[in-house]
Design a protein around this motif. Structure first.
Motif, PDB file in Angstrom:
ATOM      1  N   GLY A  54       0.809  -1.218   0.000  1.00  0.00           N
ATOM      2  CA  GLY A  54       0.000   0.000   0.000  1.00  0.00           C
ATOM      3  C   GLY A  54       0.839   1.264   0.000  1.00  0.00           C
ATOM      4  O   GLY A  54       0.313   2.366  -0.001  1.00  0.00           O
ATOM      5  N   VAL A  55       2.163   1.095   0.009  1.00  0.00           N
ATOM      6  CA  VAL A  55       3.068   2.235   0.104  1.00  0.00           C
ATOM      7  C   VAL A  55       3.994   2.330  -1.110  1.00  0.00           C
ATOM      8  O   VAL A  55       4.129   3.392  -1.718  1.00  0.00           O
ATOM      9  N   PRO A  78       5.492   0.568  -4.952  1.00  0.00           N
ATOM     10  CA  PRO A  78       5.073  -0.281  -6.083  1.00  0.00           C
ATOM     11  C   PRO A  78       5.725  -1.672  -6.047  1.00  0.00           C
ATOM     12  O   PRO A  78       6.857  -1.807  -5.586  1.00  0.00           O
ATOM     13  N   ARG A 120      -5.436  -8.381  -5.505  1.00  0.00           N
ATOM     14  CA  ARG A 120      -5.638  -7.192  -4.673  1.00  0.00           C
ATOM     15  C   ARG A 120      -5.501  -7.530  -3.192  1.00  0.00           C
ATOM     16  O   ARG A 120      -5.837  -6.710  -2.327  1.00  0.00           O
ATOM     17  N   VAL A 169      -3.173  -5.252  -0.699  1.00  0.00           N
ATOM     18  CA  VAL A 169      -3.683  -3.886  -0.589  1.00  0.00           C
ATOM     19  C   VAL A 169      -4.986  -3.889   0.205  1.00  0.00           C
ATOM     20  O   VAL A 169      -5.226  -3.019   1.049  1.00  0.00           O
ATOM     21  N   SER A 223      -2.802  -6.790 -14.053  1.00  0.00           N
ATOM     22  CA  SER A 223      -1.788  -6.543 -13.041  1.00  0.00           C
ATOM     23  C   SER A 223      -2.343  -6.801 -11.651  1.00  0.00           C
ATOM     24  O   SER A 223      -3.550  -6.760 -11.448  1.00  0.00           O
ATOM     25  N   CYS A 224      -1.458  -7.038 -10.714  1.00  0.00           N
ATOM     26  CA  CYS A 224      -1.865  -7.008  -9.311  1.00  0.00           C
ATOM     27  C   CYS A 224      -1.987  -5.538  -8.900  1.00  0.00           C
ATOM     28  O   CYS A 224      -1.476  -4.651  -9.574  1.00  0.00           O
ATOM     29  N   ALA A 225      -2.653  -5.285  -7.783  1.00  0.00           N
ATOM     30  CA  ALA A 225      -2.802  -3.914  -7.316  1.00  0.00           C
ATOM     31  C   ALA A 225      -1.442  -3.336  -6.943  1.00  0.00           C
ATOM     32  O   ALA A 225      -0.644  -3.989  -6.266  1.00  0.00           O
ATOM     33  N   HIS A 226      -1.210  -2.112  -7.385  1.00  0.00           N
ATOM     34  CA  HIS A 226       0.023  -1.370  -7.094  1.00  0.00           C
ATOM     35  C   HIS A 226       1.255  -1.988  -7.737  1.00  0.00           C
ATOM     36  O   HIS A 226       2.347  -1.962  -7.171  1.00  0.00           O
ATOM     37  N   CYS A 227       1.077  -2.577  -8.898  1.00  0.00           N
ATOM     38  CA  CYS A 227       2.224  -3.084  -9.658  1.00  0.00           C
ATOM     39  C   CYS A 227       2.040  -2.726 -11.123  1.00  0.00           C
ATOM     40  O   CYS A 227       1.043  -3.110 -11.729  1.00  0.00           O
ATOM     41  N   PRO A 228       2.972  -1.980 -11.701  1.00  0.00           N
ATOM     42  CA  PRO A 228       2.793  -1.556 -13.085  1.00  0.00           C
ATOM     43  C   PRO A 228       3.192  -2.625 -14.115  1.00  0.00           C
ATOM     44  O   PRO A 228       3.042  -2.407 -15.309  1.00  0.00           O
ATOM     45  N   CYS A 279      -3.767  -1.829 -12.637  1.00  0.00           N
ATOM     46  CA  CYS A 279      -2.666  -1.825 -11.656  1.00  0.00           C
ATOM     47  C   CYS A 279      -2.891  -0.832 -10.518  1.00  0.00           C
ATOM     48  O   CYS A 279      -2.226  -0.900  -9.498  1.00  0.00           O
ATOM     49  N   PHE A 282      -3.084   5.154  -6.395  1.00  0.00           N
ATOM     50  CA  PHE A 282      -2.098   5.401  -5.335  1.00  0.00           C
ATOM     51  C   PHE A 282      -1.410   6.755  -5.529  1.00  0.00           C
ATOM     52  O   PHE A 282      -1.115   7.457  -4.566  1.00  0.00           O
TER      53      PHE A 282
END
Lengths: 595, 137
Positions: A69-70, A72, A97, A100, A288-293, B16, B21
């Protein structure tokens, strides 16, 4: 750690009493970071010695870490439990997800214990925890359907994770997985069966809180540096483009691609199952997974006509990755992408671990060929390399377990081989089915010695590949495996995806900790990694793991690797050296590891 | 010239949430509580995603339902919120057919896109971009 960060809140859920409460465990997070480190501590606190993995005394810990959550690519949740497949430490990681959702619901970890009398699902939306009657969802054929139902009736859309088991978990197949969101899994070591034993059909978690950062300006600077590194580095390029399926052709070329139950390490139809071919013919979407580009999740679109009705077609999306391609593809001699995707869809529908299922079916095929089992045991199924229809039927029977043979196979390849014979070609390590690399001694030592018997513990396959053309020494490989596994304990305590390991060097991790008011140096991290590793090994030893009883399947010595034929003596010398080093270190660290 | 955030091609979205965020990180924090942009699947990730963001209406419905005049027209479309006047009624959230006004559950206030474009730098696939607002005829 920053005292406004909610990371240290641990949510405890008791399925027996249907009670839940939150405890602040700053003590654990400050010492063990989060993820793997905190999970092994929580597991040891909660689970009695010698627990039955399928009894109410088993405990499921799901842990995230300070980077979720902080930063990537901090996209994974660590699940820790006692594995019903190996009867020892169970650890599996999932993306989607999940991390997160847990973190932004306001928790660092969730501990689930006890067992319900009736099927239930649990939802955790921020501070609100509820237990729901899942009797109507029990027995539903497909995990996709369960996902659809929960998607409709649950809140938190866009910020939630939906974890659920399929028929395989309900029927407690020892390698049943937990399907996370869609196409991600707590795949290995049978967490799905543990859910099933607790009558826990699903777990829905959502949250959308903020995570206060102590030093906001430097946080944004460090974030940008990491983000630019991710986007600019060749280290993540491979996952980004063809995905992990890119490995098929190079490993085949190298002669390290396990084929037909590792009777060979090269496959004449490798091209058909390659990342290149699957992308060209089937790739329908990347996600993608959450918070991964990076978007490494590759979904193949399988378009099929309905036989009975003209001009009716269905298009099924199927996730493919290297390991499932190996297990359900090359190991079974599957010759076409379409057949592979059909098999991968079947394991997804039932909620099975693709890797264990493929290895089990490969053993079954060879045992059938050798006459150790007959159509009487297989109930008319004639398993044969490349014949995907026979495998589709066998998968269904493993789940339903209508006779003794399938009940045995549902307990794992090692168990089935102990009953029906063929242990020499049952490709298991301490009960866990083998991953897809026959690269040399490093890979197989890693499977045997790694705390979760996974290729991801210590990446011995990577060491083997770097050493092609060079001599591998016992000291060299043992040292590599130990060091690598320890650093990975740090990464999976943060909790980062291991595909980010090229970006998150020790120096970068230290830098990323600073804005979070977390003063830690590179040496501290190394010490923490070592401690977590030893804690896991200590748990395993306490639960009966014994280096002197480690067994390598004979087959791995028969089929040549890129390093030639592996020598059994080399392996036993390496195991002994590993054991000696660990036992020496355990003695030194014992006083600090108690509890 | 006034600018607005625009969803260029939603089919390029991989879900993503980097933009989500980024939006909260404008204020220097992690998580998503301050995010004015949302990404969610359209019924299973295999079907793709929706990217929900204020479309900078020239005549925004949200303004008309705000009982305290906390919302003011923004140059180039959309609104600017005066949080001191907000009474947390949530009318604006309900009035937007895109549900593009988010809710910060920690402060119990609406979160509205300011079209600053900070998120666009973190979209690796060119799904969103900041574009010039063409004056309507």
């Amino acid at each position: 750690m920053y005292n406004r960060d909610p990371l240290s809140r641990v949510l405890y859920i008791d399925l027996t009493s249907k009670k839940h409460w939150v405890e602040d465990r700053k003590d654990l997070f400050e010492e063990y970071i989060g993820g793997t480190g905190v999970a092994i501590k929580l597991l040891r606190e909660e689970i009695p010695r010698g627990a039955d993995p399928l009894g109410p005394e088993n405990v499921i810990v799901m842990a995230t870490g300070p980077f979720n959550g902080v930063y990537p690519m901090a996209s994974k949740t660590v699940a820790m439990f006692k594995s019903p497949l190996t009867n020892n430490l169970g650890e599996s990681h999932a993306g989607g997800r999940s991390s997160v959702a847990v973190r932004l619901a306001g928790y660092g970890a969730i501990v689930i214990k006890g067992a319900s009398e009736i099927p239930i699902w649990i939802s955790v939306h921020g501070d609100k925890v509820s237990f729901h009657d899942a009797r109507a969802l029990w027995g539903v054929r497909s995990t996709h359907t369960v996902g659809r139902v929960l998607r409709e009736i649950e809140t938190g859309h866009g910020f939630r994770t939906i974890m659920r088991i399929g028929r395989a978990g309900e029927r407690m197949v020892r390698y049943a997985c937990v399907v996370v969101d869609t196409f991600r899994h707590f795949g290995r070591l049978g967490l799905g069966a543990v859910f099933g034993s607790k009558k826990l059909k699903a777990l829905v978690i959502s949250g959308k809180r903020g995570i206060p950062i102590a030093d906001k300006a430097s946080y944004r600077k460090v974030y940008d540096k990491i983000y630019d590194a991710i986007m600019g580095t060749p280290a993540t390029k491979k996952y980004h483009e063809l995905g992990t399926a890119e490995n098929v052709l190079p490993l085949n070329e190298l002669g390290a691609l396990p084929t037909k139950n590792l009777q060979k390490a090269q496959f004449e139809y490798a091209l058909e199952l390659s990342g290149e071919k699957l992308a060209e013919v089937y790739l329908g979407r990347r996600v993608s997974c959450a918070h991964c580009p990076v978007a490494c999740i590759h979904l193949g679109a399988l378009r099929e006509p309905y036989k009975a009705e003209a001009y009716f077609y269905k298009t099924t999306f199927v996730s493919y990755d290297y390991e499932p391609i190996y297990a359900m593809g090359t190991m079974l001699g599957i010759k076409s992408g379409a057949h592979l995707l059909k098999l991968l869809d079947a394991v997804e529908v039932y909620g099975l671990d693709a890797m264990s299922t493929g290895v089990a079916l490969a053993w079954m095929t060879e045992a059938f060929e050798r006459g150790m089992i007959t159509e009487k045991e297989t109930m008319g199924v004639r398993p044969s390399w490349g014949e995907y229809v026979s495998y589709l039927k066998a998968i269904e029977l493993i789940v339903e377990q209508p006779n003794e043979f399938y009940s045995a196979l549902a307990k794992g390849t090692e168990y089935a081989a102990s009953v029906y014979g063929g242990r020499d070609f049952a490709l298991t390590f301490c009960g866990n089915e083998m991953p897809g690399y026959h690269t040399g001694p490093g890979a197989h030592l890693g499977y045997a010695l790694g705390a979760r018997h996974s290729h991801l513990d210590s990446a011995g396959y990577s060491y083997d590949q770097k050493m092609v053309g060079k001599e591998i020494s016992v000291e060299g490989v043992v040292d590599y495996l130990i060091q690598e596994e320890r650093w990975r304990q740090v990464l999976t305590s943060l909790v980062l995806c291991l595909f980010a390991r090229g970006v998150y060097t020790p120096q970068v991790v230290v830098e990323a900790f600073k804005p979070l008011k977390w003063e830690v140096g590179e040496n501290d991290l190394k010490e923490i990694g070592k401690k977590i590793h030893l804690l896991k090994i200590k748990y395993k030893l306490d639960e009966g793991f014994d280096y002197s009883k480690l067994r390598f399947p004979k087959r791995i010595f028969e089929t040549p690797t890129p390093h030639g034929n592996i020598s059994p003596e080399f392996m036993s010398t390496a195991v002994e050296l590993y054991r000696a080093r660990i036992s020496e270190e355990l003695k030194q660290l014992e006083p600090t590891l108690s509890g | 010239m006034a600018k607005r955030l625009s969803v260029v091609d939603v089919d390029l979205c991989v879900g993503c949430m980097m933009c989500v965020f980024a939006c909260s990180r404008r204020f220097g924090d992690g998580g998503v509580s301050k995010s004015a942009i949302k990404v969610a699947s359209i019924g299973g990730i295999e079907r793709g995603f929706k990217v929900i963001v204020c479309r900078a209406c020239l005549d925004p419905p949200c303004i008309h339902v705000c009982p305290t005049g906390a919302l003011k027209r923004r140059e180039g479309g959309g609104v600017v919120i005066d949080l001191a006047r907000c009474i947390e009624c949530g009318n604006c959230v309900a009035a937007c057919p895109y549900r593009a006004i988010m809710w910060d559950e920690e402060t119990n206030r609406p979160v509205i896109c300011t079209h600053c474009g900070y998120c666009t730098r973190y979209c690796p696939y060119g799904v969103i971009k900041l574009e010039e607002v063409v004056p309507s005829v």
